[in-house]
Design a protein around this motif. Structure first.
Motif, short mmCIF file in Angstrom:
data_model
loop_
_atom_site.label_atom_id
_atom_site.label_comp_id
_atom_site.label_asym_id
_atom_site.label_seq_id
_atom_site.Cartn_x
_atom_site.Cartn_y
_atom_site.Cartn_z
N CYS A 695 0.87 -1.17 0.00
CA CYS A 695 0.00 0.00 0.00
C CYS A 695 0.90 1.23 0.00
CB CYS A 695 -0.89 -0.04 1.24
SG CYS A 695 -1.98 1.37 1.35
N THR A 696 0.82 2.01 -1.05
CA THR A 696 1.79 3.08 -1.26
C THR A 696 1.12 4.43 -1.53
OG1 THR A 696 3.20 1.46 -2.32
CG2 THR A 696 3.80 3.73 -2.64
N TYR A 697 1.67 5.45 -0.91
CA TYR A 697 1.25 6.84 -1.17
C TYR A 697 2.35 7.57 -1.92
CZ TYR A 697 -2.57 6.46 2.23
OH TYR A 697 -3.71 6.11 2.90
N ASP A 698 1.94 8.55 -2.72
CA ASP A 698 2.97 9.44 -3.27
C ASP A 698 3.21 10.57 -2.26
OD1 ASP A 698 1.00 11.40 -3.59
OD2 ASP A 698 0.93 11.24 -5.78
N SER A 699 4.13 11.47 -2.60
CA SER A 699 4.53 12.48 -1.62
C SER A 699 3.43 13.50 -1.37
CB SER A 699 5.80 13.18 -2.09
OG SER A 699 5.57 13.74 -3.37
N ASP A 700 2.41 13.54 -2.22
CA ASP A 700 1.27 14.42 -1.99
C ASP A 700 0.17 13.74 -1.17
OD1 ASP A 700 2.39 16.51 -3.45
OD2 ASP A 700 1.60 15.70 -5.34
N GLY A 701 0.39 12.48 -0.81
CA GLY A 701 -0.62 11.78 -0.03
C GLY A 701 -1.70 11.13 -0.85
N GLN A 702 -1.47 11.03 -2.16
CA GLN A 702 -2.42 10.28 -2.99
C GLN A 702 -2.11 8.79 -2.88
OE1 GLN A 702 -5.13 11.39 -4.59
NE2 GLN A 702 -4.69 13.44 -3.80
N LEU A 703 -3.16 8.01 -2.70
CA LEU A 703 -2.99 6.56 -2.57
C LEU A 703 -2.75 5.98 -3.97
CD1 LEU A 703 -3.12 4.10 -0.71
CD2 LEU A 703 -5.61 4.10 -1.00
N LEU A 704 -1.56 5.46 -4.18
CA LEU A 704 -1.22 4.94 -5.51
C LEU A 704 -1.80 3.54 -5.73
CD1 LEU A 704 2.51 6.06 -5.76
CD2 LEU A 704 0.49 7.18 -6.74
N SER A 705 -1.86 2.77 -4.66
CA SER A 705 -2.37 1.40 -4.77
C SER A 705 -3.81 1.38 -4.29
CB SER A 705 -1.51 0.47 -3.93
OG SER A 705 -1.39 1.00 -2.62
N ALA A 706 -4.69 2.03 -5.06
CA ALA A 706 -6.04 2.28 -4.58
C ALA A 706 -7.07 1.31 -5.14
CB ALA A 706 -6.44 3.72 -4.94
N SER A 707 -6.61 0.31 -5.88
CA SER A 707 -7.55 -0.69 -6.41
C SER A 707 -6.76 -1.95 -6.72
CB SER A 707 -8.24 -0.18 -7.67
OG SER A 707 -7.36 -0.31 -8.78
N TYR A 708 -7.46 -2.98 -7.11
CA TYR A 708 -6.78 -4.23 -7.46
C TYR A 708 -5.98 -4.12 -8.76
CZ TYR A 708 -9.47 -6.43 -3.75
OH TYR A 708 -9.99 -6.76 -2.53
N MET A 709 -6.11 -3.02 -9.46
CA MET A 709 -5.25 -2.81 -10.62
C MET A 709 -3.80 -2.61 -10.18
SD MET A 709 -6.89 -3.15 -13.43
CE MET A 709 -6.01 -2.29 -14.74
N ASP A 710 -3.62 -2.07 -8.97
CA ASP A 710 -2.27 -1.79 -8.52
C ASP A 710 -1.91 -2.43 -7.18
OD1 ASP A 710 -1.09 -0.04 -10.56
OD2 ASP A 710 -2.80 1.24 -10.11
#
Lengths: 787, 263
Positions: A695-710
């Motif tokens: 489960c990963t966020y970018d530096s702006d706090g957006q959730l990068l792993s937000a679905s089963y696609m990632d």
């Protein structure tokens, strides 16, 4: 010869009939007359000042019943935290207010800002899009080490910093530990990350609030592992509803893994809104919402060091961990990196001196709390990775180094405040070497190499602490709850039983395993016994299910209540048999007088209890129903040794798990098939963490792993056929069944074995990288191999 | 999703007419579009379903020996019915997504969408296929124009794809572990007059031909022929699942493996 019933039998799971045929009754299956639907408008930015929430256009949208914002909850309590940690300076942790709906600021992507209650979900969603938000972006605080630096933006303006607490354990040992490091012949240091995970139970969270205006009674149907805890937390601390006017029902629940322990805003909202709207209000999480609103797990960044003497004995251990709390304190979040983690740092080893430092940090991310294992996987991972690194630095066999340092005498008081009652770490390691076919590894490696692949073998040990207790101790440690369990055993007139347990089954198999225990005690068929759970209206106050506690604690309460039943039934039997109570024996469902052929059947005694014509009314009450509360005197300590064998494709970095063996000591076992299934599930999640999940966020706090696609979940094809053994059994000494708990072991014990095996494979290819962080994805392996 | 009308024409002509409506959107298998609609990321006023058009269904062979696959043909059908004539293509179709995807998704939808990580575009490009629309025929080399971009005009429908059948071909896929789309996949097709190599999953510009490898393999069809050849990681996708350099490296590995499977 396998038993066909009672303790030790692999009775088939009776609950699976309804689960597998679509006959389960999950929270989303509950639809109440006149219900409305809620859609939560959630923040899509990580950190910002919430200047205004304009709902005027949305109010006029079709189907809208009522729209709520943070202002509606100003007079309502904060979502409470159930554990208060005291830091190394004796100060209590910083505890921010956690509003039901954001007010003043938004602090993570996914935080609910407004809630639209409407006639249909699509109308609620349409109206939510018409809400106008005025948010001023603030810099997001994501990296924990940056978050605690002076001048970092604060997640909570009213706190002194982003540091929730700075915990030292055992603080009095710190000087001696530091001295041992100065005196050490060898020191091994390891820095690692325990990756953040999303629990992903198959059933997303659901809440249905109901209110009866005529009586003032509230009901909440919710996907919870512990409905009594939700009733207490929400009733007493958030909404101010006394327990006798609030019923919480957690019906069939499709997996929890910890993330359904906690009290969430959506539960409080639906309960509150049902009264405010005077109609039932239902929320069903979408999978997308689950990723950004279910509490996440793990997320530790650790530096750990081992000191050894010249003979390779462990002399001291110290760790320095940053633990992510997310934006708010979820229900048991503060306890996870402290009392569920620091107390496990001795592992299976007689390291005499240990010091654990944990800095818990607020960030603009989803709150982090217990996930299968909760603190214990984090402890096991760092320790077992470190021991492997020690062995390679010293040029000794990793298993031999472990064996040399094993605790071998029990009870054993660790330097981190717990006392292991039983265990046999040599036995589980011996068993592991056998079932993993270590002897055949060299030939398997040769075969892999012939295909251009590398093959690695990794082991680890683990110690677990289940059934956290006793209540008076955990109270001293900061728990704002007791940790007993309860059971009411109700015997019906014709001899059948209903057990109303405070434990909660969300897949574990209580409905099958608990009756096996009573069937054994009384000598009646399991199908005469029914388990009732999950409804505060018909079960005694209980603490629910997590931490592998159900059989060890809830099962013990059931045994105690059943013992009371048997004692009373013997009195009735002695009256019916006109014999002395001391001469009455219960065997195979009949009471007999010792040394005679006089007997009376179980059903005749139970009938007499409810039709008391021939009955000692002057001595005992009619009826046959007993309740017991059981508060354990100690944790239980399951342990084991795991081995993983991987094949690594050096051209792509792709790792496959070829073999996995688990030798566990769970003490006595009630249903071996269910235990095997629990280990399988735990292994899948542990291997998932080690190889895939991130489960990963970018530096702006957006959730990068937000679905089963990632967000990569392990699938059947990613997992091998496991070899699971639980024949090593050192029964728990302090609970009546001698059981220890098995629910989390697989998730605790597997990640280090996987990573150790991957590193072994890489070494065999001539690349010794020392460490690689989880998840060990192909890209990371390739980068490490070519770095 | 937002509300929309649905039209289900039974001929290509009716479909083209329906797509003339304002904010009309064609939908074939919907394997990309339906999730997009559910996430409210698109708001068409009318969906024109292409699933009821019989003339866009099925597989046949034309006078030039090309395998002609109707745009509305399911992956599962290609997997089964193309297996004898074009096993590499059938094998590709058999490993797209999962059975649910393969029994809804269509070749026309996949080609028209041109997802940079889709499987089919690599086969179309490597085969030198012709994309047939309601209006014209477009060579594969002219069809794919970049990530999610194609030569299709507004309202133009992929009605058929015509595949020349190579002497031999192989599709080698390395999956992204979460989505199981290709992280990098390579389709190698060997024809009498040369070799074509198409790469999907890797580039920020979508599917592309690796011409250096094609030249090397056309003169020497052996995995060793591309030893030492590299693609530049600079234009490659870099994300959670792998850097551009890693993808560039995988292009070489997958190409070698595809060739090795054929030699």
């Amino acid at each position: 010869m396998p038993k066909d019933g009672g303790i030790g039998a692999s009775s088939k799971r009776r609950e699976d009939i309804r689960f597998l045929t679509g006959e389960g009754n999950y929270t989303d299956d509950i639809n109440l007359h006149g219900q409305a639907y809620v859609f939560f408008l959630r923040s899509d930015i990580a950190h910002g000042t919430l200047n205004s929430v304009d709902t005027s256009a949305a109010e006029a949208m079709p189907g809208v019943v009522k729209i709520f914002t943070g202002a509606d909850f100003e007079a309502v309590g904060s979502i409470p935290c159930g554990w208060q940690v005291t830091d190394k300076h004796g100060e209590v942790m910083q505890e921010p207010r956690h509003p039901v709906l954001a007010h003043g600021k938004v602090r993570h992507v996914g935080e609910p800002i407004a809630a639209v209650v409407a006639e249909s979900l699509s109308e609620a969603r349409d109206a939510a899009e018409a809400i106008v938000l005025d948010i001023t972006d603030l810099p997001a605080v994501i990296d924990m080490k940056e978050a605690v630096k002076a001048g970092a933006p604060k997640v909570h303006d009213d706190l002194t910093s982003n540091l929730c607490y700075d915990w030292g354990f055992v603080e009095e040992n710190k000087g001696a530990v530091d001295q041992a490091f100065k005196d050490a012949a060898h020191v091994t240091t390891l820095e690692l990350v325990n990756n953040r995970l999303v629990a992903n139970p198959m059933e997303p969270r659901v809440a249905v609030g109901d209110y009866a205006r005529g009586t003032g009674d509230h009901t909440l149907y919710t996907t919870s592992q512990n409905p009594h805890v939700i009733r207490l937390l929400m009733g007493a601390f958030v909404l101010g509803i006394p327990e006798h006017k609030l019923r919480v029902v957690a019906p069939d629940v499709g997996g929890g893994f910890g993330t359904k322990i906690f009290h969430y805003q959506e539960e409080a909202f639906c309960t509150f809104a049902a009264k405010a709207c005077n109609r039932p209000v239902k929320w069903t999480s979408s999978r997308s919402e689950a990723f950004m609103s279910d509490a996440h797990g793990r997320d530790h960044v650790t530096k750990i060091q081992m000191a050894l003497d010249k003979d390779n004995n462990f002399t001291a251990l110290r760790t320095d961990t940053y633990a992510n709390m997310g934006a708010y304190l979820s229900t048991f979040a503060p306890s996870v990196p402290t009392w569920l983690h620091g107390t496990l740092m001795a592992g299976n080893y007689k390291t005499p001196l240990i010091y654990v430092n944990v800095k818990a940090v607020f960030t603009n991310t989803v709150p982090v709390d217990a996930y299968r294992g909760a603190g214990r996987p984090e402890a096991t991972y760092q320790l077992e990775r470190l021991v492997d690194k020690c062995a390679h630095e010293l040029g000794v066999d990793p298993i031999a180094l472990r064996r040399q340092n094993f605790i071998t005498e029990f009870p054993y008081a660790t330097p981190v405040a717990v006392e292991y009652d039983t265990g046999d770490y040599v036995a589980t390691m011996d068993k592991l070497e056998e079932i993993s076919d270590m002897a055949g590894f060299a030939a398997r490696r040769t075969a892999s190499e012939a295909k251009g692949k590398l093959r690695g073998f990794g082991v680890n040990c683990y110690i677990e602490a289940c059934g956290i207790a006793p209540s008076n101790l955990v109270g001293q440690l900061g728990a704002r709850a007791g940790l007993y369990e309860s059971a009411t055993v109700r015997v019906n007139a014709t001899g059948g039983l209903v057990v109303m347990t405070g434990s909660h089954s969300h897949g574990q198999g209580h409905e099958t395993a608990f009756p096996q225990v009573i069937a054994e005690m009384i000598g009646i068929p399991e199908d005469m016994i029914e388990i009732v759970h999950g409804d505060t209206a018909n079960t005694p106050m209980g603490m629910g299910t997590y931490g592998s506690r159900s059989l060890a604690v809830g099962g013990s309460a059931m045994v105690r209540a059943t013992e009371k039943i048997i004692a009373k039934a013997k009195k009735i039997a002695s009256h019916l048999l006109e014999a002395s109570e001391g001469d009455i024996e219960l065997k195979d469902g009949a009471f007999s007088v010792a040394g005679t052929d006089k007997s009376v059947a179980w059903g005749d005694v139970t009938l007499a209890a409810y039709v008391p014509h021939n009955y000692p009314l002057e001595d005992i009450e009619p009826g046959l129903e007993e309740t017991a509360f059981y508060d354990p005197s100690n944790f239980t300590y399951p342990s084991g040794a795991y081995a993983c064998e991987v094949e690594l494709d050096p051209e792509t970095g792709h790792v496959t798990i070829e073999r996995f063996a688990a030798a566990d000591d769970f003490g006595n076992i009630v249903n071996p098939m269910i235990v095997t299934g629990q280990v399988h599930g735990g292994l899948a999640q542990g291997i998932g963490q080690a190889l895939m999940e991130n489960c990963t966020y970018d530096s702006d706090g957006q959730l990068l792993s937000a679905s089963y696609m990632d967000y990569a979940m392990p699938r059947a094809s990613d997992l091998p056929f496991y070899t699971v053994d639980h024949s090593c059994q050192t029964p728990c000494t302090h609970n009546p069944l001698g059981v220890k708990g098995c629910g989390e072991a697989g998730a605790i014990g597997s990640p280090p074995a996987v990573v150790n095996a991957v590193l072994d494979a890489m070494r065999s290819g001539g690349k010794d990288v020392g460490h690689i962080d989880m998840p060990v994805t192909p890209a990371r392996v390739w980068a490490a191999m070519n770095g | 999703m937002y509300n929309f009308d649905v039209e289900k024409p039974t001929s290509i002509a009716d479909a083209v007419a329906a797509l003339g409506r304002e904010e009309a959107q064609p939908i074939s298998g919907g394997q990309t579009l339906i999730p997009t609609l559910k996430a409210r990321l698109a708001m068409p006023s009318v969906l024109v379903s292409l699933r009821g058009i019989a003339e866009m269904q099925g597989i046949s062979t034309d006078g030039q020996g090309r395998l002609c696959i109707g745009g509305g043909t399911l992956h599962a059908v290609v997997a089964k019915e193309a297996a004898a004539q074009y096993p590499a293509l059938a094998g590709l179709a058999a490993r797209i997504g999962d059975p649910a995807v393969r029994n809804r998704g269509t070749i026309g939808g996949s080609v028209a969408n041109n997802d940079p990580s889709a499987c089919y575009p690599s086969a179309v490009l490597a085969s030198g296929a012709t994309v047939v629309t309601n209006a014209r025929e477009i060579a594969a080399d002219d069809f794919f124009e970049g990530m999610f971009a194609t030569a299709l005009e507004e309202g133009e429908i992929v009605t058929e794809v015509k595949f020349p059948i190579p002497e031999k071909a192989h599709y080698e896929k390395f999956i992204q572990p979460a989505s199981r789309f290709p992280l990098v996949a390579v389709f190698v097709a060997k024809f009498a007059d040369g070799v074509r190599v198409a790469v999907t999953g890797a580039s920020e510009n979508g599917v592309f031909r690796w011409t250096d490898a094609e030249d090397a393999l056309s003169s020497n069809f052996d995995a060793g022929a591309i030893e030492g050849l590299t693609v530049d990681g600079g234009g490659m996708i870099s994300d959670l699942h792998g850097s551009g350099d890693y993808r560039a490296h995988l292009v070489g590995v997958m190409t070698k493996r595809a060739v090795a499977a054929l030699t």
